[in-house]
Design an enzyme around this catalytic site. Structure first.
Site, short mmCIF file in Angstrom:
data_model
loop_
_atom_site.label_atom_id
_atom_site.label_comp_id
_atom_site.label_asym_id
_atom_site.label_seq_id
_atom_site.Cartn_x
_atom_site.Cartn_y
_atom_site.Cartn_z
N TYR A 60 16.07 -2.69 -8.01
CA TYR A 60 14.77 -2.14 -7.65
C TYR A 60 14.95 -0.70 -7.14
CZ TYR A 60 13.41 -7.13 -7.45
OH TYR A 60 13.19 -8.45 -7.73
N TRP A 210 8.48 -16.16 -8.17
CA TRP A 210 7.91 -14.81 -8.10
C TRP A 210 6.65 -14.70 -8.95
CZ3 TRP A 210 8.00 -11.79 -12.65
CH2 TRP A 210 8.88 -12.21 -13.66
N PRO A 212 3.36 -15.19 -8.11
CA PRO A 212 2.45 -16.34 -8.04
C PRO A 212 1.00 -15.98 -8.35
CG PRO A 212 3.05 -15.62 -5.83
CD PRO A 212 3.93 -14.86 -6.79
N LYS A 221 -9.70 -9.09 -9.51
CA LYS A 221 -10.09 -7.71 -9.84
C LYS A 221 -10.30 -7.50 -11.34
CE LYS A 221 -6.37 -6.04 -7.97
NZ LYS A 221 -5.30 -5.12 -7.48
N ARG A 232 -2.73 -2.56 -11.15
CA ARG A 232 -1.39 -2.53 -11.72
C ARG A 232 -1.41 -2.23 -13.21
NH1 ARG A 232 3.03 -7.37 -12.22
NH2 ARG A 232 4.81 -6.05 -12.72
N SER A 298 1.06 -3.99 -1.22
CA SER A 298 1.12 -2.54 -1.01
C SER A 298 0.20 -2.09 0.11
CB SER A 298 0.74 -1.82 -2.30
OG SER A 298 -0.56 -2.20 -2.73
#
Length: 348
Positions: A60, A210, A212, A221, A232, A298
């Site tokens: 990452y 990961w 979910p 959204k 995203r 975020s």
């Protein structure tokens, strides 16, 4: 807001390691050091609510995510003994692979970035077809014996690859991996519900699942079928392969079905007094084969929404789960289990 004394903790697989049912990772926000201040607020809110499992990986941000997490842990001044910290190994920058040499070097660099003496779990971040598995597992055992990691796990290994791990561990007398980090959500179900359950039952394998909320698709959204600014899917840096996978739900052949599903989920969430994201997350951790679900946030507001999912668990009774299945319409068919009439081994 969920308080510490209401957080749910589960044993990770057959180990004695207790992890919170919700956990926090920094895949989405660990690529740039510019996110560190926001991430400190996000991680602090999670930890203060009782979340103890913090996940990252060397890949990452080519190490930036580990650096950020290390700074956050140091600044938070939390009790290290109460945290479960994991990182994953396969690639960082131009260095790739799971050879003994690389794993030992990578662990040294990761611990330096994390400012830690050890990690609780080291994950093998995808199977390495170019390195003998026995060499990799010997290196993992070496690092555990040296106190650099307490446990190990895998990420996105197939059931066959996991069985190979068990065979090597049996041959060498080493400890099994305690968890598989795989994708699981209302939209991605095959691994957790079909291909891995025999490993959950027979080997006590745990899961740190990961995505979910499926990359935000289940957040609500996208319910009108458009891609909102700042989402995203609107991010130009999103990998083309990832974008294509998510956008397939809005392709002409799938669009009507997708929007009807979103509407049905939203209606159920409204009935339960919850957000659609909370419903998706609660549904995920309701599965007894999910040890912990990794969240990515975020903004602090997203943290509170994630934590609120725990309050839904008691509302997801058999009747409600059947209604959700009717809306999803995607339940995979597991192989015939001739042991279904026998009691299932208890989960710790």
């Amino acid at each position: 807001m969920v308080e510490k004394d209401t957080m749910i903790y589960r044993n990770l697989g057959n180990s004695g390691l207790k992890v919170s049912a919700l956990s926090i990772g920094n895949w989405l926000t660990g690529h740039s050091l510019d996110f560190e201040e926001t991430q400190f607020q996000v991680f602090s809110r999670f930890v203060n609510a009782g979340v103890n499992f913090l996940d990252t990986a060397e890949i990452y941000g080519a190490g930036n995510a580990e650096t950020i997490l290390g700074n956050i842990i140091k600044r938070g001044d939390w009790d290290r003994d109460k945290l479960v910290v994991s990182t994953k190994f396969l690639r960082c920058g131009g260095s790739v692979g799971l050879s003994r040499k690389r794993l030992i070097q990578s662990m040294k660099k990761s611990l330096s970035r994390l400012q830690l003496d050890y990690v609780d779990i080291m994950f093998l971040h995808r199977y390495d077809h170019e390195v003998p598995l026995e060499e990799t597992i010997r290196a993992v055992n070496h690092l555990i014996e040296k106190g650099k990691a307490s446990y190990w796990g895998t990420s996105e290994f197939t059931a066959q690859q996991l069985m190979e791990c068990y065979k090597v561990c049996d041959k060498l007398g080493y400890e099994y991996p305690i968890a598989e980090q795989c994708q699981y959500s209302m939209l991605i179900r095959e691994n957790v519900e079909v291909t891995l359950p025999h490993l959950f039952d027979n080997y006590g394998l745990g899961t740190t699942v990961w995505s979910p909320i499926s990359g935000g698709l289940l957040s609500g959204k996208y319910n009108d079928g458009t891609i909102p600014e700042g989402s995203r899917l609107a991010d130009p840096s999103l990998a083309p392969m990832v974008r294509e996978r998510y956008m397939s739900y809005f392709a002409e052949a799938n669009r009507e079905k997708t929007l009807n599903m979103f509407k049905g989920l939203k209606d159920i969430a409204n009935e339960l007094g919850a957000s659609q994201a909370q419903l998706a997350l609660a549904w995920c951790i309701k599965n007894e084969d999910v040890s912990t679900a990794l969240c990515g946030a975020s903004r602090v507001e997203q943290v509170d929404d994630n934590l609120g999912s725990l309050e839904l668990l008691n509302k997801l009774d058999d009747g409600m789960l059947r209604r959700i299945e009717d809306v999803l319409g995607n339940r995979p068919t597991p192989p015939m289990d001739y042991r279904k009439w026998a009691p299932r081994p208890p989960r710790r």
